[in-house]
Design a protein around this motif. Structure first.
Motif, mmCIF file in Angstrom:
data_model
loop_
_atom_site.group_PDB
_atom_site.id
_atom_site.type_symbol
_atom_site.label_atom_id
_atom_site.label_comp_id
_atom_site.label_asym_id
_atom_site.label_seq_id
_atom_site.Cartn_x
_atom_site.Cartn_y
_atom_site.Cartn_z
ATOM 1 N N GLY A 129 -6.861 3.653 -6.935
ATOM 2 C CA GLY A 129 -7.473 3.585 -5.432
ATOM 3 C C GLY A 129 -8.067 1.897 -5.366
ATOM 4 O O GLY A 129 -8.002 1.499 -4.460
ATOM 5 N N LEU A 130 -8.649 1.482 -6.566
ATOM 6 C CA LEU A 130 -9.088 -0.087 -6.670
ATOM 7 C C LEU A 130 -7.903 -0.990 -6.317
ATOM 8 O O LEU A 130 -7.933 -2.048 -5.690
ATOM 9 C CB LEU A 130 -9.922 -0.509 -7.744
ATOM 10 N N TYR A 167 -16.118 -2.351 -7.894
ATOM 11 C CA TYR A 167 -15.220 -2.893 -8.767
ATOM 12 C C TYR A 167 -15.370 -2.885 -10.073
ATOM 13 O O TYR A 167 -14.491 -2.235 -10.631
ATOM 14 C CB TYR A 167 -15.145 -4.666 -8.443
ATOM 15 N N PRO A 180 -15.918 -7.048 -4.130
ATOM 16 C CA PRO A 180 -15.496 -5.778 -3.673
ATOM 17 C C PRO A 180 -16.441 -4.509 -4.242
ATOM 18 O O PRO A 180 -16.817 -4.582 -5.301
ATOM 19 C CB PRO A 180 -14.172 -5.533 -4.371
ATOM 20 N N PHE A 209 0.793 -1.085 -0.037
ATOM 21 C CA PHE A 209 -0.020 -0.012 0.015
ATOM 22 C C PHE A 209 0.701 1.304 -0.007
ATOM 23 O O PHE A 209 0.777 2.260 -0.645
ATOM 24 C CB PHE A 209 -0.836 0.026 1.292
ATOM 25 N N TRP A 239 -4.489 -4.188 -0.358
ATOM 26 C CA TRP A 239 -4.530 -3.797 1.252
ATOM 27 C C TRP A 239 -5.035 -4.987 1.989
ATOM 28 O O TRP A 239 -4.999 -5.073 3.314
ATOM 29 C CB TRP A 239 -5.404 -2.635 1.608
ATOM 30 N N GLN A 240 -5.910 -5.900 1.046
ATOM 31 C CA GLN A 240 -6.443 -6.975 1.864
ATOM 32 C C GLN A 240 -5.434 -8.004 2.479
ATOM 33 O O GLN A 240 -4.699 -8.206 1.613
ATOM 34 C CB GLN A 240 -7.632 -7.571 0.916
ATOM 35 N N ALA A 267 -7.109 -0.733 -2.604
ATOM 36 C CA ALA A 267 -8.022 -1.548 -2.028
ATOM 37 C C ALA A 267 -7.912 -3.137 -1.774
ATOM 38 O O ALA A 267 -8.169 -3.642 -0.979
ATOM 39 C CB ALA A 267 -9.263 -1.179 -2.437
#
Length: 205
Positions: A78-79, A194, A191, A38, A85-86, A82
């Protein structure tokens, strides 16, 4: 020793505190790779913006194949952040054909696969997205073809056709426009926003 403190109490309390700190470090460890990714993405984005004012996404026409490009080119910042980051998210990149259940449509469109990005999260949920080149006129027949396979299709501005189908915990989302086909199959992991984010990135309006 500080006056008034009992050594027999201080030592066990100190050991207990160390144990708590160690436990917190152990719990946080799985998130370290995601945090590193990230931060790396944020630094890369920030550097691009500093160098050129604002980062310009790679045009869809210049996205390469899994052999000479990578999935990062497909996703907006951004996607991508996200997803990476999981905790314990795994990405597998290949040139496998679209995972759609509409096999007859896939055969009719005869896709030239650029890349397939298959994500798997810690709970076993998957999101598989394939970007392919198809005939420039594919959008004119895609809606009817997918509809005959049980999909619900919508015509979007810019000659974009989007077709979706839900069966249990599996959601299929297919977008055809400008000689390109974006096919996504999500199972037990959906998500937020998405496909919307991918459509906006690939066919900005």
């Amino acid at each position: 020793m500080i006056g008034g403190r009992n050594g027999w109490i201080a030592w066990p309390v100190g050991i207990l505190c160390l144990g708590v700190v160690g436990g917190l470090v152990w719990l946080a460890a799985p998130g370290v790779p995601g945090a590193v990714q990230f931060v790396s993405d944020m630094l890369r984005t920030g550097s691009a913006q500093a160098a050129g004012g604002s980062a310009t996404p790679q045009p869809i026409e210049s996205i390469g194949t899994a052999a000479d490009d990578d999935c990062r080119s497909l996703y907006p910042d951004g996607l991508w952040a996200a997803l990476t980051w999981q905790s314990r998210t795994v990405l597998n990149q290949s040139q496998k054909p679209p995972a759609t259940s509409a096999e007859a449509v896939r055969d009719a469109l005869a896709p030239e696969v650029l890349m397939t990005c298959a994500w798997r999260n810690d709970d076993g949920g998957t999101v598989t997205t394939t970007l392919s080149r198809v005939d420039a006129a594919a959008a004119t027949i895609a809606g009817e073809a997918f509809s005959s396979s049980g999909f619900s299709c919508t015509a979007l501005p810019g000659s974009v056709v989007r077709c979706t189908k839900t069966a249990g915990d599996t959601v299929e989302d297919d977008v055809v426009a400008g000689g390109m086909w974006l096919s996504t199959t999500a199972e037990a992991w959906h998500p937020d926003g998405y496909t919307d984010a991918l459509v906006q990135r690939l066919w900005p309006r």
